[in-house]
Every structure is written in structure tokens, then in C-alpha cells.
Design a protein around this motif. Sequence first.
Motif, short mmCIF file in Angstrom:
data_model
loop_
_atom_site.label_atom_id
_atom_site.label_comp_id
_atom_site.label_asym_id
_atom_site.label_seq_id
_atom_site.Cartn_x
_atom_site.Cartn_y
_atom_site.Cartn_z
N SER A 100 -11.52 8.75 36.46
CA SER A 100 -11.13 10.15 36.25
C SER A 100 -10.89 10.43 34.78
N ALA A 101 -10.25 9.48 34.09
CA ALA A 101 -10.05 9.65 32.65
C ALA A 101 -11.40 9.68 31.92
N MET A 102 -12.33 8.85 32.35
CA MET A 102 -13.67 8.86 31.76
C MET A 102 -14.37 10.19 31.99
N ALA A 103 -14.17 10.76 33.19
CA ALA A 103 -14.79 12.05 33.50
C ALA A 103 -14.27 13.14 32.57
N TRP A 104 -12.98 13.10 32.28
CA TRP A 104 -12.42 14.11 31.37
C TRP A 104 -12.90 13.88 29.94
N LEU A 105 -13.10 12.63 29.56
CA LEU A 105 -13.67 12.37 28.24
C LEU A 105 -15.08 12.93 28.15
N LEU A 106 -15.87 12.76 29.22
CA LEU A 106 -17.22 13.31 29.25
C LEU A 106 -17.19 14.82 29.15
N LEU A 107 -16.24 15.44 29.85
CA LEU A 107 -16.11 16.90 29.77
C LEU A 107 -15.82 17.33 28.34
N MET A 108 -14.94 16.62 27.66
CA MET A 108 -14.61 16.97 26.28
C MET A 108 -15.80 16.75 25.34
N ILE A 109 -16.58 15.69 25.61
CA ILE A 109 -17.76 15.43 24.78
C ILE A 109 -18.78 16.57 24.94
N ILE A 110 -19.05 16.95 26.19
CA ILE A 110 -20.01 18.03 26.45
C ILE A 110 -19.51 19.34 25.86
N ALA A 111 -18.21 19.62 26.04
CA ALA A 111 -17.65 20.85 25.47
C ALA A 111 -17.74 20.83 23.96
N GLY A 112 -17.48 19.67 23.36
CA GLY A 112 -17.57 19.56 21.91
C GLY A 112 -18.98 19.75 21.40
N MET A 113 -19.96 19.13 22.07
CA MET A 113 -21.35 19.29 21.67
C MET A 113 -21.81 20.74 21.83
N THR A 114 -21.37 21.40 22.90
CA THR A 114 -21.72 22.80 23.11
C THR A 114 -21.11 23.67 22.04
N ALA A 115 -19.86 23.39 21.68
CA ALA A 115 -19.20 24.16 20.62
C ALA A 115 -19.92 23.98 19.29
N VAL A 116 -20.34 22.75 19.00
CA VAL A 116 -21.09 22.49 17.75
C VAL A 116 -22.40 23.27 17.75
N ASN A 117 -23.09 23.29 18.88
CA ASN A 117 -24.36 24.03 18.96
C ASN A 117 -24.14 25.52 18.73
N PHE A 118 -23.07 26.07 19.33
CA PHE A 118 -22.80 27.50 19.14
C PHE A 118 -22.39 27.79 17.70
N PHE A 119 -21.62 26.88 17.08
CA PHE A 119 -21.22 27.09 15.69
C PHE A 119 -22.43 27.03 14.77
N ALA A 120 -23.30 26.05 14.99
CA ALA A 120 -24.47 25.89 14.13
C ALA A 120 -25.51 26.97 14.36
N SER A 121 -25.49 27.60 15.54
CA SER A 121 -26.53 28.58 15.87
C SER A 121 -26.54 29.77 14.92
N LYS A 122 -25.38 30.12 14.33
CA LYS A 122 -25.35 31.29 13.44
C LYS A 122 -26.11 31.05 12.14
N TYR A 123 -26.47 29.78 11.88
CA TYR A 123 -27.22 29.46 10.67
C TYR A 123 -28.72 29.40 10.90
N TRP A 124 -29.17 29.32 12.15
CA TRP A 124 -30.61 29.20 12.37
C TRP A 124 -31.15 30.06 13.51
N VAL A 125 -30.29 30.67 14.31
CA VAL A 125 -30.78 31.51 15.41
C VAL A 125 -30.89 32.95 14.92
N PHE A 126 -32.05 33.55 15.12
CA PHE A 126 -32.32 34.89 14.66
C PHE A 126 -32.36 35.83 15.86
N TYR A 127 -31.44 36.80 15.85
CA TYR A 127 -31.42 37.82 16.91
C TYR A 127 -31.99 39.10 16.36
N ASN A 128 -33.07 39.54 16.97
CA ASN A 128 -33.77 40.73 16.50
C ASN A 128 -33.13 41.98 17.11
N ASP A 129 -32.14 42.52 16.41
CA ASP A 129 -31.46 43.71 16.89
C ASP A 129 -32.24 44.98 16.52
#
Length: 312
Positions: free
Chosen positions: A283-312
Motif C-alpha cells: 500500500s505504501a508502494m502504491a502511494w509512492l507510485l501515485l505521487m510519482i505519476i502526479a509529479g510527472m504529470t505536474a512536470v508535463n503541465f508546467f513544461a507545456s507552457k514552453y512548447w505547446v501552442f494553442y491557436n486562439d
Amino acid sequence: MSALGELATIRNRKGRATRSPAERNDGKAAIFFLAPWFLGLALIVAGPLVASLYLSFTDYDLLSDPVFTGLENYAQMLEDPRLRTSLVVTFTYVFVSVPLQLAAALGLALLLDRGLRGLPIYRSAFYLPSLIGSSVAIALLWRQIFGSGGLINQVLALVGIEGQGWISHPDYALGTLIVLNVWTFGSPMIIFLAGLRQIPEMYYEAASLDGASRVRQFTNVTLPLLTPIIFFNLVLQVINAFQTFTQSYIVSNGTGGPVDSTLFYTLYLYQQGFTALNMGYASAMAWLLLMIIAGMTAVNFFASKYWVFYND
């Protein structure tokens, strides 16, 4: 308050006070139809989530009552060499297979976007691996293909090359699973294809008039306008790759071998929880995995503002 504000307030109050019986019944009907979803959320998601969080602070073997041990499970993870190995294997798998998978998906989407005859047939054929790629049957087939007497070695023998047991060699076993994940490119390919169809043709016409080659059109028109789709696929595939389990379990017979070369984090979690009956640690390992996935997702969202282009 202005007169207009008072008038709006009076109208809102009258609207709430004079709701018709049909409107009230509609609200009750909505609650009735949503009740199974809320019940499932509580029993299947929220309940087990809270239970696993509590169990992560206990010593629990599935056979006796859990005993609260505080942060002992989390401290044990810092000293677990197999956990570190599983993290290295999993991160290698994610960082290698996901970019290759997205590159293959985008390449095929570009080919299919050229208007091939029989496009629905090709699209269905390429999407099929995504439907069955994580199944037990495909994992068994993969083990046969890359075994010592499998299809790969038979093809190599035709050109005079002596093959080996790819899944039984620690240097190549993880590579076979990476190839399997790349092969399941169908889902991101369909999403890429839908994104390509949304790019206005006038951009390509303008680029052609300016003398841009197909390569320049791809790098200066297609890629920038497709970055939101790339980002979407990247987030989904990274999350899915971190949760990969079936392929490693079947190919390695549940051991993560050879020499822990295919010991994915999820497989090691399974071994701790259901083989060693160390459910508190799992169970502790499962929560570590959750934190890793959440961290990687947060990094992707943070980095996206530097390379993702939204055509408004």
C-alpha cells in the motif's frame, strides 16, 4: 444596490420560488440517475483509496488484523534495493517506449492523412494492437515470438544469423517489452489523425506559396499546431506506461527476470502484496507510485507552457 441589480435579485427569487413541478421532478430524476455513479465512486474509488492510505501505515498480511507502525513502511522503501531496481526499470521503460510510440503513431498518422484508398481498413488494422496489446494473449504471443525458437530467431536464421532467447537475456528482455509498447501505437495514432484533420488547409497553401518544402511545412506548420495533441497523448501514455503490469508478469512468469531486468514497479508491488502478503508495504508502494505519476504529470503541465501552442 442599483435598480437593475434589485430587479435581477427579485427575478431570481421568483424563479426559485415558482419552479414548476416538472422542473423539480427533473432535478430529482437527475439525482436518481447519478446515484449509481456516486455510489460507485464511494465504494470502488474513495473507499479503497482511504483504506490503502491507512494500510500504508500498518503491518498487514491479509490474514490478521493490521497493526499500526507509523512511517516504518516508507522508511523501509528507502533501504529496499529491489524497489530501486524496479524504479530504474520502470523509468527506463517510460522514457524510451513513450517517445518511440508517439513518434511511430505520428508518422503513421501523417501517412494515413494523405488520403489513402481504404483508409478505414488501415485505421482499424493499426488501431487493433491498442485494443489487445495489454491482454494476456498478446503477452503470451510476444513470449513465443522472442523466445529461443521463436519467430524472430527463425527470420534471423534465414540470413545466417544465430539468434538467442531475447526474453531470457537480461540485456534484451526489457527491450522486447519496449517494442511491445511501441507496437500498441493505435490509440495515439487515431488522436493524431483527428488532430491533423483539424489543421486548416490554408496554412499549407500559404506555406507553399512562400516556397516552403514539405519538411519546412511539417516543422513550421504541422508540429506547432499539433502540439496540444502531442501534449495530450504524452500525458496519457506516460500515465499508462507507469502502470504497465501484464506484459512484464506474463513474459517473466511473474518473477521480473531475468536478473530483475523486467521488474516493473507494479510487478514488484504485486509481489509484495499478493506473494509475500506484505500488504501494508504494498500500500505504501502504491502511494509512492501515485505521487510519482502526479509529479510527472505536474512536470508535463508546467513544461507545456514552453512548447505547446494553442491557436486562439
